[in-house]
Design a protein around this motif. Structure first.
Motif, PDB file in Angstrom:
ATOM      1  N   UNK A 188       0.897  -1.193  -0.255  1.00 16.25           N
ATOM      2  CA  UNK A 188      -0.265  -0.482   0.124  1.00 16.25           C
ATOM      3  C   UNK A 188       0.902   0.958   0.324  1.00 16.25           C
ATOM      4  N   UNK A 189       2.029   1.112   0.422  1.00 12.13           N
ATOM      5  CA  UNK A 189       2.989   2.402   0.830  1.00 12.13           C
ATOM      6  C   UNK A 189       3.092   2.502   0.018  1.00 12.13           C
ATOM      7  N   UNK A 190       4.040   1.548  -1.318  1.00 17.40           N
ATOM      8  CA  UNK A 190       4.297   1.883  -3.086  1.00 17.40           C
ATOM      9  C   UNK A 190       3.342   2.081  -3.439  1.00 17.40           C
ATOM     10  N   UNK A 191       1.662   1.457  -3.929  1.00 13.97           N
ATOM     11  CA  UNK A 191       1.149   2.062  -4.515  1.00 13.97           C
ATOM     12  C   UNK A 191       0.226   3.909  -4.199  1.00 13.97           C
ATOM     13  N   UNK A 192       0.991   4.165  -2.888  1.00  8.83           N
ATOM     14  CA  UNK A 192       0.986   5.470  -2.413  1.00  8.83           C
ATOM     15  C   UNK A 192       1.512   6.491  -2.417  1.00  8.83           C
ATOM     16  N   UNK A 193       3.395   6.035  -2.989  1.00  9.15           N
ATOM     17  CA  UNK A 193       4.628   6.689  -3.391  1.00  9.15           C
ATOM     18  C   UNK A 193       4.246   6.471  -5.275  1.00  9.15           C
ATOM     19  N   UNK A 194       3.603   5.795  -5.378  1.00  9.18           N
ATOM     20  CA  UNK A 194       3.611   5.673  -6.858  1.00  9.18           C
ATOM     21  C   UNK A 194       2.590   6.451  -7.913  1.00  9.18           C
ATOM     22  N   UNK A 195       1.873   6.844  -6.706  1.00  4.61           N
ATOM     23  CA  UNK A 195       0.230   7.599  -7.832  1.00  4.61           C
ATOM     24  C   UNK A 195       0.554   9.327  -6.601  1.00  4.61           C
ATOM     25  N   UNK A 196       0.861   9.506  -5.983  1.00  2.00           N
ATOM     26  CA  UNK A 196       1.393  10.667  -5.082  1.00  2.00           C
ATOM     27  C   UNK A 196       2.696  11.358  -5.263  1.00  2.00           C
ATOM     28  N   UNK A 197       2.734  12.053  -6.711  1.00  3.76           N
ATOM     29  CA  UNK A 197       3.943  12.549  -6.763  1.00  3.76           C
ATOM     30  C   UNK A 197       4.325  13.356  -5.927  1.00  3.76           C
ATOM     31  N   UNK A 198       3.574  14.151  -5.683  1.00  2.00           N
ATOM     32  CA  UNK A 198       4.037  14.677  -4.248  1.00  2.00           C
ATOM     33  C   UNK A 198       4.668  14.708  -3.017  1.00  2.00           C
ATOM     34  N   UNK A 199       4.790  13.840  -3.021  1.00  2.00           N
ATOM     35  CA  UNK A 199       5.249  13.279  -1.707  1.00  2.00           C
ATOM     36  C   UNK A 199       6.572  13.088  -2.035  1.00  2.00           C
TER      37      UNK A 199
END
Ligand code: ADP
Ligand code: MG
Length: 227
Positions: A188-199
């Motif tokens: 889930x963290x991976x998905x988050x990093x790949x979808x939220x470029x602002x992070x």
């Protein structure tokens, strides 16, 4: 300070947790309390024991400021902890006007405290780091790094590569930890990093891992975003 540092902002624990919710990353129950009276009310709602943590834009590593009080068993302990947190932050040079209040949180205990970190590397792109949380990580530097995207095999290798891996697999009569749920959390963290470029950077520490089939839960989060 590099010029790029001006374009980043560290989200506080509450803001960071908002983002985690959007990606179904499991976290413990918490609420914000701007004063002692509300901290007591929220503690009653959440149920004892609770944890109190300082909320201030001047404070990133809360325990360095005496800003985390765990295992509070009743109203008196919550009231005292609130006062101590406010006093300690001020002793560390933070003005009262810069303290928003505290979070009141469900206290969580499990088999081990782990961490999941992520950032964007100029060479490798997004990377994820996992390891043991708390003091162990500082003492032993027991972490594994993976470059995204991660296959299930990659994640398993990262896990078994940790020196302390056996602490999760029933070592010397310990409970077997819920490793599959931790793997899901990493995904889930991976998905988050790949979808939220602002992070730009993310730090979930600790993630408390329960025994087999009981899941794992994030109890602290810090996210740095590009603004
Ligand atoms: P920080 O990293 O900003 O100093 P944390 O929120 O990680 O603050 O709290 C410091 C430590 O307190 C954690 O590493 C963990 O051991 C403990 N802790 C924090 N929140 C909880 C919680 N909800 N339940 C149990 N232990 C907690
Ligand atoms: Mg922490």
């Amino acid at each position: 300070m590099k010029s790029t540092d001006f374009q980043r902002r560290v989200l506080n624990e509450i803001e960071s947790r908002e983002l985690l919710k959007q990606y179904e990353i499991t976290q413990n129950q918490f609420d914000f309390a701007p004063n002692k009276k509300i901290a007591i009310d929220k503690s009653n709602q959440i149920g004892f024991p609770v944890v109190l943590k300082v909320v201030s834009e001047k404070i990133v590593h809360k325990s360095n400021y005496g800003g985390v009080k765990v295992g509070l068993k009743n109203i008196e302990e919550v009231a005292n902890a609130f006062d101590q947190i406010m006093a300690s932050a001020q002793q560390h040079g933070v003005a009262l006007k810069d303290i928003d209040g505290v979070t009141v949180q469900e206290m969580v205990s499990g088999v081990e405290e782990l961490l999941i970190g992520a950032k964007r590397d100029p060479v490798f792109g997004p990377i994820i780091v996992i390891g043991f949380g708390g003091v162990l990580v500082e003492l032993m530097n027991d972490v594994s790094l993976g470059i995204l995207p991660l296959s299930k095999f990659d994640i398993e290798q990262m896990l078994t590569g940790l020196k302390g891996y056996q602490l999760l697999t029933g070592y010397r009569g310990r409970d077997m930890a819920d490793i599959p749920s931790f793997i899901k959390l990493i995904k889930r963290v991976e998905v988050m990093m790949l979808s939220e470029n602002s992070i730009f950077e993310l730090d979930l520490n600790p993630v408390i891992i329960h025994k087999n089939n009981e899941g794992c839960i994030v109890v602290d989060a810090r996210i740095v975003i590009h603004v």
